[in-house]
Design an enzyme around this catalytic site. Sequence first.
Site, PDB file in Angstrom:
ATOM      1  N   ARG A  58      12.736   4.561  12.898  1.00 41.80           N
ATOM      2  CA  ARG A  58      11.549   5.423  12.851  1.00 41.80           C
ATOM      3  C   ARG A  58      10.629   5.131  14.059  1.00 41.80           C
ATOM      4  O   ARG A  58      11.102   4.727  15.095  1.00 41.80           O
ATOM      5  CB  ARG A  58      10.862   5.236  11.498  1.00 41.80           C
ATOM      6  N   ALA A  99       3.275  -0.551   4.850  1.00 40.22           N
ATOM      7  CA  ALA A  99       2.861  -0.685   6.258  1.00 40.22           C
ATOM      8  C   ALA A  99       2.393  -2.096   6.606  1.00 40.22           C
ATOM      9  O   ALA A  99       2.386  -2.472   7.786  1.00 40.22           O
ATOM     10  CB  ALA A  99       1.760   0.334   6.573  1.00 40.22           C
ATOM     11  N   ASN A 121       8.462  -5.232  -0.925  1.00 39.33           N
ATOM     12  CA  ASN A 121       8.346  -4.084  -0.027  1.00 39.33           C
ATOM     13  C   ASN A 121       6.868  -3.999   0.337  1.00 39.33           C
ATOM     14  O   ASN A 121       6.065  -3.481  -0.434  1.00 39.33           O
ATOM     15  CB  ASN A 121       8.811  -2.793  -0.701  1.00 39.33           C
ATOM     16  N   HIS A 161      13.050  -2.324   2.061  1.00 39.51           N
ATOM     17  CA  HIS A 161      12.460  -1.037   2.456  1.00 39.51           C
ATOM     18  C   HIS A 161      13.354   0.091   1.991  1.00 39.51           C
ATOM     19  O   HIS A 161      14.592  -0.013   2.084  1.00 39.51           O
ATOM     20  CB  HIS A 161      12.301  -0.947   3.976  1.00 39.51           C
ATOM     21  N   GLU A 202      13.101  -9.090   1.811  1.00 39.77           N
ATOM     22  CA  GLU A 202      12.280  -7.982   2.319  1.00 39.77           C
ATOM     23  C   GLU A 202      13.054  -6.689   2.053  1.00 39.77           C
ATOM     24  O   GLU A 202      14.236  -6.594   2.380  1.00 39.77           O
ATOM     25  CB  GLU A 202      12.056  -8.174   3.822  1.00 39.77           C
ATOM     26  N   PRO A 211       0.790  -1.228   0.000  1.00 40.63           N
ATOM     27  CA  PRO A 211       0.000   0.000   0.000  1.00 40.63           C
ATOM     28  C   PRO A 211       0.824   1.280   0.000  1.00 40.63           C
ATOM     29  O   PRO A 211       1.867   1.360   0.666  1.00 40.63           O
ATOM     30  CB  PRO A 211      -0.791  -0.084   1.317  1.00 40.63           C
ATOM     31  N   ASN A 212       0.312   2.239  -0.729  1.00 44.38           N
ATOM     32  CA  ASN A 212       0.815   3.622  -0.779  1.00 44.38           C
ATOM     33  C   ASN A 212       2.122   3.771  -1.561  1.00 44.38           C
ATOM     34  O   ASN A 212       2.570   4.901  -1.787  1.00 44.38           O
ATOM     35  CB  ASN A 212       0.980   4.213   0.640  1.00 44.38           C
ATOM     36  N   TYR A 255      11.184   9.044   1.561  1.00 43.78           N
ATOM     37  CA  TYR A 255      11.226   7.984   0.548  1.00 43.78           C
ATOM     38  C   TYR A 255      11.937   8.387  -0.738  1.00 43.78           C
ATOM     39  O   TYR A 255      12.107   7.554  -1.633  1.00 43.78           O
ATOM     40  CB  TYR A 255       9.797   7.513   0.241  1.00 43.78           C
ATOM     41  N   ARG A 282       5.009  11.103  -2.275  1.00 41.53           N
ATOM     42  CA  ARG A 282       4.712  10.817  -0.872  1.00 41.53           C
ATOM     43  C   ARG A 282       5.962  11.024  -0.012  1.00 41.53           C
ATOM     44  O   ARG A 282       6.965  10.336  -0.211  1.00 41.53           O
ATOM     45  CB  ARG A 282       4.273   9.357  -0.789  1.00 41.53           C
TER      46      ARG A 282
END
Length: 153
Positions: free
Chosen positions: A112, A82, A79, A105, A103, A15-16, A28, A23
């Site tokens: 964070r 969330a 990725n 990111h 995985e 998502p996103n 990012y 964004r």
Amino acid sequence: MSDEPTPVVLLLHGPNLNLLGEREPEIYGSATLADHVATATEAAAAHGLALEHLQSNAESDLVDAIHRARGRCVAIIVNPGALTHYAWSLHDALGAYDGVVIELHLSNPNGREPWRHTSVVAPVATGTIAGLGGHGYALAVEAVARLLSTGRT
Ligand code: DQA
């Protein structure tokens, strides 16, 4: 020329991540999702691998894509956005997948907010690349190629 089919790597985004470039660019970066997919596609081709890509804002689409990769794709680079932090359905789907799982990111979730420090994907990943921005895509493909060549999944 070999008659062997080109091994396929599946790149998944949650998502996103379709909003990359717009964004929170301070976190990012300014590259778009298409830029990152192009980086991964080029890196894959350089290693004799084909790359398929899917981005979805729906958890079930990602679970279905992981199921379809079973026995068909040699690796999944994911990725999950969330979903990383709570989507046990992704954990279980990846746990039932027998290829390499990376995985990935862009940011470093461990640096964070505390809720980002848990990854439910990490326990079923071969390895994790985080915090290196867009360079992570080339590194993830490189890791897949290395693991395949050493026979490690
Ligand atoms: C992310 C990190 C996640 O915590 C976040 O929810 C994202 C992007 C990353 O690439 O840094 O959507 O996966």
